[in-house]
Design an enzyme around this catalytic site. Structure first.
Site, mmCIF file in Angstrom:
data_model
loop_
_atom_site.group_PDB
_atom_site.id
_atom_site.type_symbol
_atom_site.label_atom_id
_atom_site.label_comp_id
_atom_site.label_asym_id
_atom_site.label_seq_id
_atom_site.Cartn_x
_atom_site.Cartn_y
_atom_site.Cartn_z
ATOM 1 N N HIS A 1 -3.685 -4.933 0.031
ATOM 2 C CA HIS A 1 -3.386 -5.467 1.418
ATOM 3 C C HIS A 1 -3.536 -6.895 1.478
ATOM 4 O O HIS A 1 -4.554 -7.448 1.722
ATOM 5 C CB HIS A 1 -4.282 -4.807 2.685
ATOM 6 C CG HIS A 1 -4.108 -3.361 2.737
ATOM 7 N ND1 HIS A 1 -3.215 -2.675 3.613
ATOM 8 C CD2 HIS A 1 -4.842 -2.113 2.326
ATOM 9 C CE1 HIS A 1 -3.330 -1.632 3.633
ATOM 10 N NE2 HIS A 1 -4.476 -1.245 2.911
ATOM 11 N N CYS B 1 0.959 -1.039 0.027
ATOM 12 C CA CYS B 1 0.217 -0.125 0.138
ATOM 13 C C CYS B 1 0.811 1.280 0.160
ATOM 14 O O CYS B 1 1.600 1.670 -0.984
ATOM 15 C CB CYS B 1 -0.959 0.090 1.249
ATOM 16 S SG CYS B 1 -2.441 1.156 0.978
ATOM 17 N N GLU C 1 -2.603 -8.769 3.542
ATOM 18 C CA GLU C 1 -2.615 -9.178 5.038
ATOM 19 C C GLU C 1 -4.169 -9.389 5.475
ATOM 20 O O GLU C 1 -4.778 -9.538 6.142
ATOM 21 C CB GLU C 1 -2.007 -8.411 6.072
ATOM 22 C CG GLU C 1 -2.388 -7.117 6.314
ATOM 23 C CD GLU C 1 -2.079 -5.769 5.332
ATOM 24 O OE1 GLU C 1 -2.426 -4.640 5.643
ATOM 25 O OE2 GLU C 1 -1.539 -6.302 4.286
#
Length: 204
Positions: free
Chosen positions: A186, A79, A188
């Protein structure tokens, strides 16, 4: 071992949890000395471009990241961390890390009647063989990831682009030059596809 760079603007907890899920080893680092010793570096980021650059510069982490990359240490920016790899941003006046040539620009939501920020799940279309994405029989598989961003990357060299996503227009969502990599989304927060990507990076 993945060394997650903590400079005060990253979603460290979520990244740590994702690495744990794949059974990977990690450490959170915050000093130039730790960065210089790292096997692999992960640069997360949430917030503004100028604030991120200033924190990296004032802490000595900018120099350490560049020195590590110059000796071949793999680096993944996530990001804002991806955007910081470039030369500059319309979001501010600071110079970026300059590891990949290009500029960060703001979405023009009015052009396509789009909401800004671009938020939610979207498809990645890889453009070349990559450390980060699956390629099967020369056909790139479509992988979905979670995005939250108002700015996007424009690369000066097409060869540095490893993936596109469409939001109104097509924009660069993944970059890669040798062992310097960045993703706008993202991983994650992207469940199974995010886990696969982080695992590929860990296994480099």
């Amino acid at each position: 071992m993945i060394s997650i760079i903590n400079y005060g603007m990253g979603n460290i907890g979520s990244v740590v949890n994702m690495i744990k899920k794949i059974g990977g080893k990690y450490e959170v680092v915050s000093t130039p000395e730790q960065v210089l010793k790292a096997e692999k570096l992960l640069l997360p980021g949430v917030g503004s471009f100028d604030a991120g650059v200033k924190l990296l510069r004032s802490s000595g982490l900018e120099f350490a990241i560049k020195a590590s990359v110059s000796k071949g240490t793999p680096l993944l920016g996530i990001c804002l961390g991806m955007q910081l790899l470039l030369d500059s941003s319309e979001e501010g006046n600071q110079k970026g890390l300059g590891l990949i040539s290009g500029t960060v620009k703001k979405f023009d939501g009015s052009k396509y009647n789009l909401k800004v920020p671009h938020m939610g799940w979207n498809i990645i279309n890889p453009t070349k063989d990559s450390f980060l994405f699956d390629v099967v029989d020369n056909n790139h598989s479509l992988e979905r990831f979670y995005f939250v961003h108002s700015y996007y990357v424009e690369c000066d060299d097409f060869c540095d682009i490893s993936g596109y996503t469409t939001y109104g227009n097509k924009f660069v969502s993944a970059i890669e030059r040798e062992k310097v990599m960045g993703v706008q989304f993202h991983p994650e927060k992207s469940h199974k596809f995010g886990m696969k990507l982080i695992k590929r990076f860990w296994e480099l």
